[in-house]
Design a protein around this motif. Sequence first.
Motif, PDB file in Angstrom:
ATOM      1  N   PRO A   1      -4.094   3.470 -14.376  1.00 58.58           N
ATOM      2  CA  PRO A   1      -3.432   4.004 -13.173  1.00 58.58           C
ATOM      3  C   PRO A   1      -1.964   3.615 -13.134  1.00 58.58           C
ATOM      4  CG  PRO A   1      -4.832   2.144 -12.596  1.00 58.58           C
ATOM      5  CD  PRO A   1      -5.089   2.445 -14.046  1.00 58.58           C
ATOM      6  N   ASP A   2      -1.172   4.403 -12.412  1.00 57.87           N
ATOM      7  CA  ASP A   2       0.257   4.128 -12.342  1.00 57.87           C
ATOM      8  C   ASP A   2       0.618   3.224 -11.173  1.00 57.87           C
ATOM      9  OD1 ASP A   2      -0.289   5.900 -10.370  1.00 57.87           O
ATOM     10  OD2 ASP A   2       1.367   7.249 -10.794  1.00 57.87           O
ATOM     11  N   HIS A   3      -0.354   2.879 -10.340  1.00 61.44           N
ATOM     12  CA  HIS A   3      -0.126   1.943  -9.249  1.00 61.44           C
ATOM     13  C   HIS A   3      -1.449   1.279  -8.876  1.00 61.44           C
ATOM     14  CE1 HIS A   3      -1.626   5.451  -7.112  1.00 61.44           C
ATOM     15  NE2 HIS A   3      -1.956   4.626  -6.136  1.00 61.44           N
ATOM     16  N   TYR A   4      -1.331   0.155  -8.203  1.00 61.61           N
ATOM     17  CA  TYR A   4      -2.502  -0.582  -7.758  1.00 61.61           C
ATOM     18  C   TYR A   4      -2.319  -0.896  -6.277  1.00 61.61           C
ATOM     19  CZ  TYR A   4      -3.302  -1.309 -12.718  1.00 61.61           C
ATOM     20  OH  TYR A   4      -3.516  -1.115 -14.042  1.00 61.61           O
ATOM     21  N   SER A   5      -3.411  -0.910  -5.540  1.00 59.84           N
ATOM     22  CA  SER A   5      -3.353  -1.313  -4.139  1.00 59.84           C
ATOM     23  C   SER A   5      -4.651  -2.030  -3.786  1.00 59.84           C
ATOM     24  CB  SER A   5      -3.125  -0.117  -3.220  1.00 59.84           C
ATOM     25  OG  SER A   5      -4.256   0.710  -3.213  1.00 59.84           O
ATOM     26  N   SER A   6      -4.573  -2.849  -2.759  1.00 59.18           N
ATOM     27  CA  SER A   6      -5.749  -3.600  -2.340  1.00 59.18           C
ATOM     28  C   SER A   6      -6.633  -2.800  -1.384  1.00 59.18           C
ATOM     29  CB  SER A   6      -5.309  -4.907  -1.663  1.00 59.18           C
ATOM     30  OG  SER A   6      -4.525  -4.617  -0.530  1.00 59.18           O
ATOM     31  N   HIS A   7      -6.149  -1.630  -0.934  1.00 57.89           N
ATOM     32  CA  HIS A   7      -6.899  -0.811   0.009  1.00 57.89           C
ATOM     33  C   HIS A   7      -6.984   0.621  -0.501  1.00 57.89           C
ATOM     34  CE1 HIS A   7      -5.333  -4.148   2.442  1.00 57.89           C
ATOM     35  NE2 HIS A   7      -6.381  -3.952   3.228  1.00 57.89           N
ATOM     36  N   SER A   8      -8.020   1.299  -0.082  1.00 63.77           N
ATOM     37  CA  SER A   8      -8.085   2.737  -0.332  1.00 63.77           C
ATOM     38  C   SER A   8      -8.058   3.428   1.032  1.00 63.77           C
ATOM     39  CB  SER A   8      -9.342   3.114  -1.109  1.00 63.77           C
ATOM     40  OG  SER A   8     -10.494   2.772  -0.379  1.00 63.77           O
ATOM     41  N   PHE A   9      -7.271   4.471   1.143  1.00 58.04           N
ATOM     42  CA  PHE A   9      -7.063   5.143   2.415  1.00 58.04           C
ATOM     43  C   PHE A   9      -7.663   6.532   2.381  1.00 58.04           C
ATOM     44  CE2 PHE A   9      -3.632   2.134   1.799  1.00 58.04           C
ATOM     45  CZ  PHE A   9      -3.659   1.427   2.982  1.00 58.04           C
ATOM     46  N   LYS A  10      -8.196   6.951   3.515  1.00 59.92           N
ATOM     47  CA  LYS A  10      -8.704   8.304   3.655  1.00 59.92           C
ATOM     48  C   LYS A  10      -7.568   9.195   4.135  1.00 59.92           C
ATOM     49  CE  LYS A  10     -13.487   7.166   4.558  1.00 59.92           C
ATOM     50  NZ  LYS A  10     -14.647   7.411   5.398  1.00 59.92           N
TER      51      LYS A  10
END
Length: 77
Positions: free
Chosen positions: A16-25
């Motif tokens: 992936p080109d980015h990482y985040s600690s949350h997934s958003f709807k």
Amino acid sequence: MQIGSPITAAYLLGLPDHYSSHSFKPLYWRQYVKYVLQHWPKSTESGNLNTDEDNLVCIQKVKGQYMQMDIVRAYIY
């Protein structure tokens, strides 16, 4: 446009080109506004449900041209 080697390698490896600690709807704003407006009470001050307020159109001037104002933009701004 130039692309750096780390980005190219990550793309080729399927990373992936980015990482985040949350997934958003996703929030579909226009559908939300349409739903809210369906349940919003109509103005009944004059006693008539079909008032002249229903026939009003808001306009705005954008770059020298007049356009109909969007309900969502009117709420935001």
